[in-house]
Design an enzyme around this catalytic site. Sequence first.
Site, PDB file in Angstrom:
ATOM      1  N   ASP A 243       0.967  -1.284  -0.064  1.00  0.00           N
ATOM      2  CA  ASP A 243       0.010  -0.041   0.116  1.00  0.00           C
ATOM      3  C   ASP A 243       1.066   1.317  -0.003  1.00  0.00           C
ATOM      4  OD1 ASP A 243      -2.242   1.547   0.280  1.00  0.00           O
ATOM      5  OD2 ASP A 243      -3.243   0.565   1.871  1.00  0.00           O
TER       6      ASP A 243
ATOM      7  N   ASP B 153     -10.592   2.049  -3.015  1.00  0.00           N
ATOM      8  CA  ASP B 153     -11.168   1.740  -1.798  1.00  0.00           C
ATOM      9  C   ASP B 153     -12.837   1.760  -1.783  1.00  0.00           C
ATOM     10  OD1 ASP B 153      -9.091   1.448  -0.708  1.00  0.00           O
ATOM     11  OD2 ASP B 153      -8.744   3.372   0.456  1.00  0.00           O
TER      12      ASP B 153
HETATM   13  C1  GLA Z   1      -5.538   1.990   2.403  1.00  0.00           C
HETATM   14  C2  GLA Z   1      -6.192   0.873   1.445  1.00  0.00           C
HETATM   15  C3  GLA Z   1      -7.230   0.005   2.133  1.00  0.00           C
HETATM   16  C4  GLA Z   1      -6.551  -0.361   3.374  1.00  0.00           C
HETATM   17  C5  GLA Z   1      -6.183   0.803   4.260  1.00  0.00           C
HETATM   18  C6  GLA Z   1      -5.494   0.326   5.588  1.00  0.00           C
HETATM   19  O1  GLA Z   1      -6.575   2.978   2.412  1.00  0.00           O
HETATM   20  O2  GLA Z   1      -6.602   1.535   0.244  1.00  0.00           O
HETATM   21  O3  GLA Z   1      -7.834  -1.090   1.449  1.00  0.00           O
HETATM   22  O4  GLA Z   1      -5.642  -1.445   3.033  1.00  0.00           O
HETATM   23  O5  GLA Z   1      -5.199   1.563   3.634  1.00  0.00           O
HETATM   24  O6  GLA Z   1      -4.970   1.196   6.223  1.00  0.00           O
END
Ligand code: GLA
Length: 725
Positions: free
Chosen positions: A474, A544
């Site tokens: 990420d 997301d």
């Molecule tokens: C980001 C990612 C999510 C999740 C969060 C965790 O927002 O896009 O899918 O993994 O971080 O903190």
Amino acid sequence: MPISYNEQLRVFRLDTPRTTYLMGLVGSENFLGHIYYGPTVPDDNMGYLLRLEERPFTPDANAGERASFYDCFPFEYPAWGGGNFRQPCLRLRTAQGGPNCELFYDGHRIISGKPGLEGLPAAYGDNCATLEITLRDPVLDVKIRLLYTVFEDVDAICRSARIENAGGEAVGLDAALSACLELDNEDFDLITLHGSWAREQNMDRRPLASGKQGAFSLRGISSHQFHPFLALCEHTATQERGVVYGMNLVYSGNFLAQAEVDQFNKVRAVLGIHPDGFSWKLEPGQSFQTPETVLVCSDAGLGGMSRAYHDFFREHLIRGQKKHRPSLLNSWEACYFDFDHDKLLQLGREAARYGIELLVVDDGWFGKRDDETTSLGDWQVNEKKLPGGLKRLGEELAAMGVKLGIWMEPEMISPDSDLYRAHPDYAMTIPGRTPTQARSQLVLDLTRKEVRDCIYDQISAVLRSAPIRYLKWDMNRPLIDVYSSALPPDRQGEAAHRYVLGLYELQGRLVDDFPDLLLENCCSGGGRFDAGMLYYSPQIWTSDNAEAVDRLVIQEGTSLIYPLSAMGAHVAACPSHVNGRITPFEVRGRVSLPGCFGYELDIDKLSPEEQTLIPEQLEEYRQYGPVFREGDCYRLASYRENHTYDAIMAVSKDKKTAVVSFVQVRSRAYRRSLRLKLTGLEETALYRRKDTDEVRSGAGWMWGGLLMEAVQSDYLTALTVLERV
Ligand code: GLA
């Protein structure tokens, strides 16, 4: 041979299966100009494509009036200077501070195969040939090596430029873009992708206007806001008809994708690293490699362009585990930071019960991280939450037949972390200024080798400590304080690009050292869903926002360029944690089916009716997921356009199986049934519809269409399967 040089006409010719690209040497000084790119033209007398008789086009006829030539000549790689007032690809700064540069042909060679690009992700292949044309500025002795690779199996051309300082003094690069495409403006529309967090990859299509327009990022990542891509299409082009040109950058940082319409109604489209904030110093003997641009031209509409890109990325860019995309259960929307070993085992049991292949432990398993404010950089397992660590968890999951995946955010550092306390200088900060935090975190200075090594050692130690099969990498903030303490002041303009190079080096090491690991990139969803990252990870978390209706739009934009096999697509909790919408479980499943399927919720909290749908969804994914991911994809209807329903279709490469996924988002009052005209089938072959046993010829299905009954209800979905008889 897909590449040839006609010495008499002084024309270079590149041929893909269905397109031709021509450029030529002009005037006694040998300027390299663009002649043609489009559907294949015969190799008879290409003279009719040249426009050398027109005065401003001919530098020899303009000896005293050079400016009029520079003002309109279709340069293959335009430099600033000489009267080129349009966007240059190259802008130099000499030791004396002067910017001018003139580029003339200096030689060429044709090689089989495709050379890699130092430090950068780049396409590969055996069935291809590469033309290298060298341009040179005689005053500075700067050389530009333009690479053009043509593939035998797909209508794509890869372009990049390497700038070499062969002179005796340092030169600065203030702009070094990857490619330029000059075309007559044939009533073009411009297509770009734009958005924000949770609203990525919205398609924007508008008539091309005079002046400059396009997309860009200065956020250090390719960004949620725009995409390193542009397309020019005939104003009348549709999904399956009309000429479309695509330019896509294999890069993950700041970019400029720009189309400029000039006084003669000609278009100069450029793509590359954004010149703002960029500079690069080339000492004598040093060179700079630009990222690669992938050009596609199709006369089969937007869909034709998309399918060319899909084939290209699947066959020539994505490496490693190309095909299998395991179903997964991700802990994020199931429990966020609120988990321990027992909770994860419970999720593991849910996964095992349904045959979900992978449990992904998202954020929160390391350091003392119970929220966003801490521990990035401390990649040691939190034994309070997970006694026995990831090893014990992985082994217990394995005993149930479920594999373990984990989340990491390796490019970041929390000010509240042991790593920061030990090495505050590892964070990118501007001397004398308070660094700007985003999500309570700072960015590690990946331009520095010791920082990369420190992070890499931690990542590899974690991966070796337990049976981990999948890593979600990420990246959750833009680059703001772009400054490296390791670079001298006159090289700070290199920091943003050196960061991206550092990232590529890290992920390159990772995939080399852990060839069986499935890597999924993520950047607060789709903030870095680009071809550069796709080179390292065959799948990327698309957004997301996994809410089904918004997802239709996000996935349509994403699949304009990228194969469905690249799109992470999960059935998320309901009401949606992102937009609050309530959608049926079945619809969420259908919308996720074409991508890399997973669940991001606590299955135990679903209703019994919803739970009974899970085996069906997983079976559909097992049977038809490969058709979507590996076949040819056709968009039959766009919810983004009609605000009512969406339909995509995929046909396996052998044309034996076709699947159509239909989602009616909103009821259609007082309408007749919908006729969804299919496409991509073999016209004369017979196809049986699996649910009704109806048999028709391919042409019958394509012209007669699939009738979707006018049911008065929101949120309907159907999966129709046709098998060749
Ligand atoms: C980001 C990612 C999510 C999740 C969060 C965790 O927002 O896009 O899918 O993994 O971080 O903190």
